[in-house]
Design a protein around this motif. Sequence first.
Motif, PDB file in Angstrom:
ATOM      1  N   LEU A 260       0.685  -1.081  -0.021  1.00 49.41           N
ATOM      2  CA  LEU A 260      -0.120   0.085  -0.117  1.00 49.41           C
ATOM      3  C   LEU A 260       1.011   1.382  -0.036  1.00 49.41           C
ATOM      4  O   LEU A 260       0.373   2.137  -0.691  1.00 49.41           O
ATOM      5  N   VAL A 261       2.105   1.246   0.748  1.00 50.01           N
ATOM      6  CA  VAL A 261       2.755   2.459   0.746  1.00 50.01           C
ATOM      7  C   VAL A 261       3.329   2.673  -0.433  1.00 50.01           C
ATOM      8  O   VAL A 261       3.408   3.780  -0.895  1.00 50.01           O
ATOM      9  N   LEU A 262       4.162   1.417  -0.999  1.00 53.74           N
ATOM     10  CA  LEU A 262       4.932   2.057  -2.136  1.00 53.74           C
ATOM     11  C   LEU A 262       4.110   2.089  -3.572  1.00 53.74           C
ATOM     12  O   LEU A 262       4.457   3.197  -4.386  1.00 53.74           O
TER      13      LEU A 262
ATOM     14  N   SER B  71       9.850  12.957  -0.161  1.00 55.95           N
ATOM     15  CA  SER B  71       9.683  12.392   1.467  1.00 55.95           C
ATOM     16  C   SER B  71       8.379  12.597   2.101  1.00 55.95           C
ATOM     17  O   SER B  71       7.923  12.009   2.820  1.00 55.95           O
ATOM     18  N   GLU B  72       7.774  13.840   1.913  1.00 59.32           N
ATOM     19  CA  GLU B  72       6.570  14.112   2.362  1.00 59.32           C
ATOM     20  C   GLU B  72       5.464  13.105   1.957  1.00 59.32           C
ATOM     21  O   GLU B  72       4.427  12.743   2.682  1.00 59.32           O
ATOM     22  N   ILE B  73       5.447  13.009   0.581  1.00 55.24           N
ATOM     23  CA  ILE B  73       4.468  11.803  -0.088  1.00 55.24           C
ATOM     24  C   ILE B  73       4.673  10.701   0.613  1.00 55.24           C
ATOM     25  O   ILE B  73       3.752   9.796   0.979  1.00 55.24           O
ATOM     26  N   LEU B  74       5.878  10.316   0.671  1.00 58.01           N
ATOM     27  CA  LEU B  74       6.445   8.946   1.228  1.00 58.01           C
ATOM     28  C   LEU B  74       6.032   8.639   2.822  1.00 58.01           C
ATOM     29  O   LEU B  74       5.353   7.548   3.254  1.00 58.01           O
ATOM     30  N   TYR B  75       6.261   9.857   3.479  1.00 55.63           N
ATOM     31  CA  TYR B  75       5.836   9.876   4.806  1.00 55.63           C
ATOM     32  C   TYR B  75       4.186   9.770   4.902  1.00 55.63           C
ATOM     33  O   TYR B  75       3.614   9.061   5.738  1.00 55.63           O
ATOM     34  N   ALA B  76       3.518  10.283   4.124  1.00 57.27           N
ATOM     35  CA  ALA B  76       2.009  10.290   4.319  1.00 57.27           C
ATOM     36  C   ALA B  76       1.656   8.800   4.137  1.00 57.27           C
ATOM     37  O   ALA B  76       0.679   8.514   4.813  1.00 57.27           O
ATOM     38  N   LEU B  77       1.997   8.343   3.003  1.00 57.20           N
ATOM     39  CA  LEU B  77       1.477   6.997   2.834  1.00 57.20           C
ATOM     40  C   LEU B  77       2.084   6.015   3.972  1.00 57.20           C
ATOM     41  O   LEU B  77       1.284   5.130   4.389  1.00 57.20           O
TER      42      LEU B  77
ATOM     43  N   THR C  83       2.576   5.565  -2.882  1.00 61.66           N
ATOM     44  CA  THR C  83       3.525   6.596  -3.246  1.00 61.66           C
ATOM     45  C   THR C  83       3.774   6.771  -4.893  1.00 61.66           C
ATOM     46  O   THR C  83       3.785   8.046  -5.077  1.00 61.66           O
ATOM     47  N   ALA C  84       3.759   5.740  -5.395  1.00 58.07           N
ATOM     48  CA  ALA C  84       4.084   5.738  -7.143  1.00 58.07           C
ATOM     49  C   ALA C  84       2.841   6.505  -7.644  1.00 58.07           C
ATOM     50  O   ALA C  84       3.078   7.404  -8.435  1.00 58.07           O
ATOM     51  N   VAL C  85       1.648   6.069  -7.213  1.00 59.01           N
ATOM     52  CA  VAL C  85       0.450   6.882  -7.652  1.00 59.01           C
ATOM     53  C   VAL C  85       0.423   8.334  -7.353  1.00 59.01           C
ATOM     54  O   VAL C  85       0.212   9.197  -8.354  1.00 59.01           O
TER      55      VAL C  85
END
Length: 601
Positions: free
Chosen positions: A463-465, A490-496, A468-470
């Motif tokens: 779900l995270v990866l 990093s902000e998007i990766l952290y949010a997911l 984040t890609a989407v």
Amino acid sequence: MDTQFLGLLAVYLAVVLAVAPFLGHYIRRAIEDGSYGPTRWGRPVERLIYRLAGVDPTADMGWKRYALALLLFNVLGVFAVYGLQRLQGMLPFNPADLGAVTPDSSLNTALSFVTNTNWQGYGGESTMSYLTQMLGLTVQNFLSAATGIAVLFALVRGLTRHGSQAIGNFWTDIVRGTMYVLLPLSFVMALFLVGQGVIQNLDPYVQAQTVEAQAFSVPEVDAQGQPMPGADGQPRMQPRQTQQQTLAMGPVASQEAIKMLGTNGGGFFNANSAHPYENPTALSNFVEMLAIFLIPAALCFSFGEMAGNRRQGAIILAAMTAMFAVFALTTSYFEHQSTPALAQAVNGLAPGGGNMEGKEVRFGIAPTALFATITTAASCGAVNGMHDSFSAMGGLPPMLLMQLGEVVFGGVGAGLYGMLAFAILAVFIAGLMIGRTPEYLGKKIEAFDMKMVAMVLLATPLLVLVGTAVAVLADAGRAGVLNPGIHGFSEILYALSSAANNNGSAFAGLSANTPFYNLLLGAAVWLGRFVPIVALLALAGALAAKPRLPQGPGTMPTTGPLFAVLLTGSVMLVGALTYVPALALGPVAEHLQNAVHAAQP
């Protein structure tokens, strides 16, 4: 290393580990023993609840019935919280006259609070009425935490029962977890917080007279009251000044208590525990940190007692504590460093140097770094500083702690049941290495069991990866990034990572209250919560039906240091293999970029 931080960390862990065995014994007896003395006060109320709900508390459930009851209960919670937000403009206890929350934000918030995530894309004091905060969000803080406890007890019953088709009664587990564990602790903590200065009232918002005038702008209007456009087509703005400030009131202490004890994290105010009405003093800050770890640590001893050997839980707690200490020390080290630009800009506020950006002066670097590590080690998400302002490598440990699956203490119930999945993985790996069929607590680990464990451990990384890609590829996802470049990634990766692992904290700097992010993160919080839960309940059902095998000379001991090392290695190995590429593109790349800029004249 900062000596203040070392002392604070030592005292904190000493208090947590001293209280945990006693609380763990109480929790186990309160939920498993219907005649336990300290809980007799609530038995008439408990029986009344079962009678009104038409529930037979003595009926054991198989894993499918248990899972169905759990899912239906939580779906009803989503509808209740969604409806309260959409109708709050017509409901009482709304002194600020706040209107209905938008449909996408209402759905995201409902999914988030029901799943114990408490992701907040809105400002609490400017969006939610008192009734929504109390009847919707606070109630779900109790029930989502109780759901985590229920799932843990169901899994442990699966591990400790043999030849059984049942893993307990969901309704009994959730009622007792709420009444005898969460409510009494929250009541005591709420009284303490009020004593420290946290507000608890239903008063209208206060218009306070400020010492200095506050500047702001308003649109210039014509005779008909319509905004007048400027040369750029935007409304022309007129400067204004006021010496009044609106101070939000509300029932804060009652929500703050369960927010911490239930590892929920959703704040009454937008600033969360950085707000002085939620966390006014150094003592309240320390007790709030204690509350986050208190039940997750205690449940390790509850597990040990149910397994018939307290050392089973103690060794898991030891592995958790060791990993947490390493992450906490790493966060503190990097937050006590600073780049030349940062030193010039803000170090005057930080005695001894370090990164004071985004931190409350009343707390400082050490308590903020520790709070950030605690809240992401547990699936709490409460913050007393802004994680987006952490240094690149200072922000990496909190992010990675979430990505490990929130198992380093983790959420109430959720942390330990996730760690037990890693324990089964650890004995499976050990069995492969020595050529023996793996066993855990006398249960043979077979193909179906490992499929369920794989589903538990791989669902959230997927779900995270993928999420984040989407978000990175979609125009709507990139539109929410206010800091383009590496930090924006990093902000998007952290949010997911926060959403899928049911943490709820944010790097901020990401405009997430949009239909795109509300739906994307809403899907992540729901699937990240219930896919692992259903898989764990299926695992519990399979384990409960198996016979208990006697220990033999080839049985791997699971109460010694070797198992703690193997368990820690399994957690770190899965996290490293899954997330290192993404982290290299985010915090690591940003750290190297800052180092290059600092080296340039």
